[in-house]
Enzyme design. Structure first.
Site, PDB file in Angstrom:
ATOM      1  N   ASP A  45       8.148  61.467 -68.041  1.00 24.68           N
ATOM      2  CA  ASP A  45       7.572  60.726 -69.182  1.00 24.68           C
ATOM      3  C   ASP A  45       7.023  60.046 -67.616  1.00 24.68           C
ATOM      4  OD1 ASP A  45       6.721  59.334 -70.911  1.00 24.68           O
ATOM      5  OD2 ASP A  45       7.739  57.262 -70.132  1.00 24.68           O
ATOM      6  N   THR A  78       4.354  57.417 -67.506  1.00 20.68           N
ATOM      7  CA  THR A  78       4.313  55.855 -67.295  1.00 20.68           C
ATOM      8  C   THR A  78       5.416  55.800 -66.562  1.00 20.68           C
ATOM      9  OG1 THR A  78       2.995  55.598 -69.049  1.00 20.68           O
ATOM     10  CG2 THR A  78       3.975  53.808 -68.011  1.00 20.68           C
ATOM     11  N   ASP A  85      11.707  55.193 -69.382  1.00 24.15           N
ATOM     12  CA  ASP A  85      11.893  53.549 -69.286  1.00 24.15           C
ATOM     13  C   ASP A  85      11.837  53.317 -70.359  1.00 24.15           C
ATOM     14  OD1 ASP A  85       9.357  54.164 -69.507  1.00 24.15           O
ATOM     15  OD2 ASP A  85       8.838  53.353 -68.280  1.00 24.15           O
TER      16      ASP A  85
END
Length: 779
Positions: free
Chosen positions: A306, A308, A534
């Site tokens: 991912d 970010t 996250d």
């Protein structure tokens, strides 16, 4: 659907439970004690190491040997006890360290008690507590919605369906599910062992898979041995007893045979290697939820990221506002600040807007539109009927002008995250502005990704952001995308994802369900896939992956679903994690052959001596120094060596290339020695010592082969071991029953065995390694 018990009394939403009520419910046992812990208990670890089939066999053999009165033959229990002690110690040490770190990572929930909001540990929650839930939270116990601000949940861990469910007042929520959008106040109705998911052993934090690849192979070997050891042992005993009529000699010979078949240290060595890996990772503040995941991570050939929080730091900053349709920059910021205020979002984008320190728009709210990873926007409807939204331009702007499209594309090409702010009145949509948000690429990201690339790991990026933005950021981080990106919002559901994942490296505007589908497609293509994330939007993909890594501090649901949690929030730890897993696999594969040498020759020799009707050629005590010095001690040392090459994925071939030639050498030497013994009328002590000496020398040939490169510490280890080996064969006649090799009548025989061993071993390796094994399909 599962029935949720209605509360007998509705707790006041403003005051919550009083301290006295909490104490009363605690005394009644109405607490949210969790059934499943993240690590085994100490009694479980001890039981797993002690209560095994082979330990039971060893106990039976020990009792039989003790009955014969030949107590020196009980030395074989030394390595057995050492395996139990070392294995238990390493795993308990690993457990205690991981549990300490896990205490830092345990979930706390915002609860209303005595009229105040306070953080309460998940196990300290009680029945009828009022818990405030927000996007990203796992739901700690069953309950009902008392108030909601657009709460949406994902109940895939219960129903198997990944669709989000919008919750209304008095709707049930279930432990093990998680919030994907909105806010709510929930009154807990069934806690601890009474909650639905606790009855299913906390399925949300389950360990993926069962045994590791290594353990599956080893267990298959043990399963085969289980069906062969007992019948072969019984046949050998009765054949020997009928031949010589000596029950004690028959027991000792059969014991040597059966003990030789048992690779007693191999399972313990593997478990210890994995436990040591978990311990080493925990010292780097990496929480390991599954020992097997250490091995799985090392086998990952495709890593999905991912953007970010992994490629970037996740610390977003508003860099610029492009106003539209006459709106002022301050007005655009005020709308954004108001949306963040009413939705109470705490994600990175919301924090970036809060950091502007802008007074929110003075407006009364009629309806809140919470953010969802599916819709890509959030907002509210004012009491005057005006709808304000902000989110991804491609999702919320109905008819963007060419100028707006160009502005969005140019910003995306520079790596900005673009947030559109809209005002809608009387069904007429008006773009107020575009907020450009920047993220910072992690300082060590380039080095990390370059290392992973060199190690043969294919990197793919799956993100909810604009694919052009993601590709630009990936390029900054040193990931070669070569314009290989796709906008998943334009992809139909019936598209062949297996072909899609072959073609592209960057996937933008991906919905949570699509993330999972993409990983499933990669797995269907034969890849071992790891997933890092996250946020709550990554949970489905993390569960689908073979191995998942969560960045701590962003989402309870993501952390609960992960195999590893980076408590240090440092993605660069991936290098250390990868190397630790590879060290475990490569070292266990390397030393496993030493354990299987004696298994192979013991089975073959037992069958041979059953047919010829003579007793087994040596006793258990005579093998004790050989097993300890050529297998036991060296393997535990070599298992800790740094070895970070990619796993070859051919365990059985690697093991058998050493084990089978060495075992055949032993069989040839022992049969030859026994034939000469019969011809020369040598006594049992002489014959057995020669046989065991030959086994030891071949053992050193195998040890030298697996120890390459022979750096200084390995030379010292092998040299010291060999000196002790010679000492055992000179001075241990009473201790181990070995005749001294300094007997001049037979010295030439021992020298001959020593000289012929290495050429014979290398010849067998050549025959089986290059001419036989190379033609076998080991998959």
């Amino acid at each position: 659907m599962i029935k949720i018990k209605k509360p007998e009394n509705y707790t006041d939403l403003e005051t919550g439970l009083t301290s006295q009520q909490v104490q009363d419910k605690t005394k009644q046992g109405l607490t949210n004690i969790q059934i499943k812990k993240l690590s085994r208990s100490i009694p479980q670890i001890l039981a797993d190491n002690i209560l095994t089939l082979f330990n039971f066999l060893n106990l039976v053999i020990a009792l039989l040997i003790a009955w014969t009165g030949s107590y020196r033959n009980l030395f074989f229990l030394g390595p057995v006890l050492a395996n139990i002690i070392i294995g238990s110690y390493q795993q308990i040490r690993s457990k205690l360290t991981i549990d300490k770190i896990n205490l830092v990572n345990e979930q706390d929930f915002t609860t209303i008690r005595d009229g105040k909001e306070s953080k309460v540990h998940i196990e300290d929650l009680v029945q009828d507590d009022i818990v405030l839930l927000k996007r990203g939270n796992t739901i700690p116990a069953d309950g009902i919605i008392r108030s909601t601000n657009g709460l949406q949940t994902n109940e895939s861990s219960i129903t198997g369906e990944s669709d989000t469910i919008e919750k209304q007042i008095d709707d049930p929520v279930y432990s093990g599910s998680f919030a994907v959008a909105g806010l709510a106040k929930v009154q807990l109705t069934q806690v601890g062992m009474n909650s639905f998911v606790s009855k299913l052993s906390n399925a949300v934090s389950r360990e993926k898979g069962s045994d590791s690849v290594l353990m599956k192979i080893i267990n298959n070997i043990i399963k085969i041995l289980t069906y062969t050891i007992v019948p072969i042992g019984l046949l050998l005993f009765f054949r020997s007893f009928l031949k010589n009529g000596n029950i004690s000699a028959s027991i000792l010979g059969t014991s040597a045979s059966v003990i030789g078949m048992i690779p007693e240290g191999l399972v313990v060595l593997t478990s210890v290697a994995l436990a040591t890996g978990a311990y080493n990772l925990s010292r780097k503040r990496i929480l390991v939820r599954s020992l097997n995941a250490i091995e799985t991570l090392a086998r990952v050939d495709t890593l999905c990221l991912d953007k970010t929080g992994t490629i970037t730091t996740g610390k977003l900053t508003v860099k610029k506002v492009l106003t539209q349709n006459g709106a002022s920059e301050n007005f655009v910021k005020q709308i954004a600040a108001k949306i963040v205020e009413v939705t109470q979002e705490t994600n990175a984008t919301a924090q970036a807007i809060n950091n502007l320190k802008i007074e929110p728009l003075a407006d009364k709210v009629h309806e809140i539109l919470p953010f969802s990873s599916e819709t890509k926007y959030s907002g509210y409807i004012s009491e005057s009927g005006i709808k304000y939204t902000m989110g991804a331009p491609e999702f919320i702007i109905d008819s963007p002008t060419a100028e707006v499209k160009q502005a969005v594309e140019q910003a995306a090409e520079k790596g900005f995250r673009v947030i559109a702010v809209l005002k809608e009145e009387n069904s007429k949509q008006s773009l107020q502005g575009l907020i450009l948000i920047s993220d910072q690429v992690r300082r060590q990201a380039k080095n990390t990704f370059e290392y992973l690339k060199i190690q043969g790991i294919d990197l793919k990026i799956i993100s909810g952001d604009n694919p052009v933005t993601v590709a630009n950021v990936a390029t900054q981080a040193g990931i070669d995308t070569t314009d290989s990106y796709v906008d998943m919002s334009t992809i139909d559901d019936d598209t062949d994802f297996k072909e899609l994942v072959k073609k592209y490296k960057v996937f933008g505007r991906v919905r949570p369900s699509q993330k999972s589908d993409l990983i499933k497609a990669m797995q269907d293509n034969g890849l071992t896939v790891g997933m890092t994330g996250d946020g709550v939007n990554d949970v489905l993909a993390m569960r689908q992956s073979d191995c998942s890594i969560a960045i701590a501090g962003e989402s309870d649901a993501a952390e609960a679903s992960a195999d590893f949690v980076l408590l240090n929030r440092n993605f660069d730890s991936m290098i250390y994690m990868l190397n630790e897993g590879r060290r475990v696999i490569n070292n266990v594969e390397r030393v496993a052959s030493l354990y299987l040498i004696k298994t192979i020759y013991s089975v073959v020799l037992s069958i041979f001596f059953i047919f010829i009707g003579t007793g087994y050629p040596f006793e258990p005590s005579q093998l004790t120094p050989v097993n300890a010095l050529t297998v036991g001690i060296p393997t535990f040392i070599l298992a800790l060596e740094p070895n970070y090459r990619p796993p070859a994925g051919r365990f059985m071939r690697n093991v058998m290339e050493i084990a089978l030639p060495a075992a055949i050498c032993n069989i040839i030497l022992i049969m030859t020695i026994n034939l000469i013994s019969g011809w020369a009328h040598l006594n049992y002590a002489t014959t057995s010592t020669m046989s065991v000496f030959g086994i030891g020398i071949i053992g050193y040939c195998a040890l030298l082969s697996i120890s390459k490169p022979l750096i200084i510490r390995k030379r010292v280890m092998i040299g010291t071991s060999f000196v002790l080996f010679l000492v055992a064969f000179i001075f241990s006649e009473k201790l181990f029953g070995l005749q001294s090799i300094l007997n001049l009548n037979y010295t030439f025989v021992y020298i001959s065995i020593f000289l012929v061993a290495w050429p014979l071993f290398m010849f067998m390796r050549e025959v089986f390694g290059r001419r036989v094994f190379s033609k076998i399909n080991w998959k």
